[in-house]
Design an enzyme around this catalytic site. Sequence first.
Site, mmCIF file in Angstrom:
data_model
loop_
_atom_site.group_PDB
_atom_site.id
_atom_site.type_symbol
_atom_site.label_atom_id
_atom_site.label_comp_id
_atom_site.label_asym_id
_atom_site.label_seq_id
_atom_site.Cartn_x
_atom_site.Cartn_y
_atom_site.Cartn_z
ATOM 1 N N TYR A 1 85.264 25.843 65.913
ATOM 2 C CA TYR A 1 84.530 24.838 65.130
ATOM 3 C C TYR A 1 85.094 23.428 65.339
ATOM 4 C CZ TYR A 1 83.155 29.106 62.645
ATOM 5 O OH TYR A 1 82.702 30.359 62.330
ATOM 6 N N TYR B 1 75.196 33.098 55.753
ATOM 7 C CA TYR B 1 75.992 33.070 56.987
ATOM 8 C C TYR B 1 76.555 34.467 57.204
ATOM 9 C CZ TYR B 1 79.890 32.405 60.156
ATOM 10 O OH TYR B 1 80.760 32.528 61.215
ATOM 11 N N ASP C 1 76.689 42.085 53.032
ATOM 12 C CA ASP C 1 77.792 41.543 53.817
ATOM 13 C C ASP C 1 78.891 41.134 52.839
ATOM 14 O OD1 ASP C 1 79.534 39.942 55.217
ATOM 15 O OD2 ASP C 1 78.002 38.756 56.226
ATOM 16 N N LYS D 1 88.049 40.565 56.729
ATOM 17 C CA LYS D 1 88.909 39.562 56.099
ATOM 18 C C LYS D 1 90.061 40.182 55.324
ATOM 19 C CE LYS D 1 85.711 35.683 56.292
ATOM 20 N NZ LYS D 1 86.397 35.021 57.420
#
Length: 433
Positions: free
Chosen positions: A28, A156, A250, A279
């Site tokens: 990014y 996202y 998600d 994560k």
Amino acid sequence: MPFPPPNPLLNDVPQWLAEGAQHLWLPYTQMQTVPMPLPVVRTEGVRLTLADGRELVDGTSSWWTAAHGYNHPHIREAVTAQLGRMPHVMLGGLAHEPVMRLATRLAKLLPGDLSHTFFSESGSVSVEIAMKIAVQYWINRGVKGRKRFVSFHGGYHGDTLAAMSVCDPDEGMHTLFKGAIAEQLITDLPVTAEKEAALDAFLAAHAHEVAAVMTEPLVQGAGGMIFHDAETLRRLRALCDKHNVLLILDEIFTGFARTGTMFACEAAGIVPDIVTLSKALTGGTMALATTIARTAIFDAFLGEDGARALMHGPTYTGNPLACAAANASLDLFESEPRLQQVARIEAQLRRDLEPARSLRGVVDVRVKGAIGVIELEKINDLNRMKRRFVEEGVFVRPFGRIVYTTPPLVIGEEDLARVTGAMLKVVAESAQG
């Protein structure tokens, strides 16, 4: 590659950073204009130690992964012991105790009959696998044409090609790839009765081509830390049942206590057909993700015909080191009071961030679990804002119009106050120009 300009926060740039900056492609990041990243040489608890000796309180948990803080001795010892026994072995025709134990524990931990887990190495890949499972589920049942997905504005789900297709197309990061990725059905979350009726009509028109509906439960993270309530999830579950489409949640960001319950879907009392996790799965120690399906989904892949099988296999699927870390992380969720800690963090975030409502340029202040958000009308200079946080002794990474914190769940009151105090101070400065 152009050499990045020096970071004004660095006095002496370590040689490894100066040399590596000419070769490393950062995520990014516009590599021509970004300052050198901060050189971290050690992590411990909730702190990052820089090469020059400064310590920063980490307010982001390394993209929301370090739930137990950094370098937790229980996870470290489990990984070290596993490294001595067996760092890796393929799951093709072989198996090992850590992966079997982890799959069993996740099945017991998740609600309902979410009991069949497929491991991979990253959240984006776990989303791709979920999408692949959903499409093949209908094929295996002899239902033709169900190959598209419904997802939502503000959503996202990752940066790989299929995952990009279910992200908000107007979000910005993925607009360059229009035409190269599949066009999905993007609409509004049913956050009101009116939007529920609209989604009902939308699914009635499109269910014949839809494999599944996908969303992030309770919090749309990278899309702007956008919150919705448990009733929205109950509406989604009911509409998917009504129109006979699968529901994928998600939980890569929201799973493992971040929103106040172990999994966000528990707040609504629903069971998705497929859930993705990553994560905090390993406590921020190793790369690991999983896609977990209900029994009816798994059963659709069984049969004498090999073509019915899920033909997918990441090389490092079920890596023993990562599974050891995940098992140790689950030990900590069981033995240490993470949910109570989240409740304490939530109360402090509400109290500490409330004064931001009166600051010029602040649009909203919102808190859910261990997530605190200050939304601004705009942020004029992200790099300057990031520098100011470091100068205040914390690591907070704003994006878009959002200044947020997702601290490790073990953060103490004093360290959290340092993070929230910096947020208030830097936002106030931003409002003054």
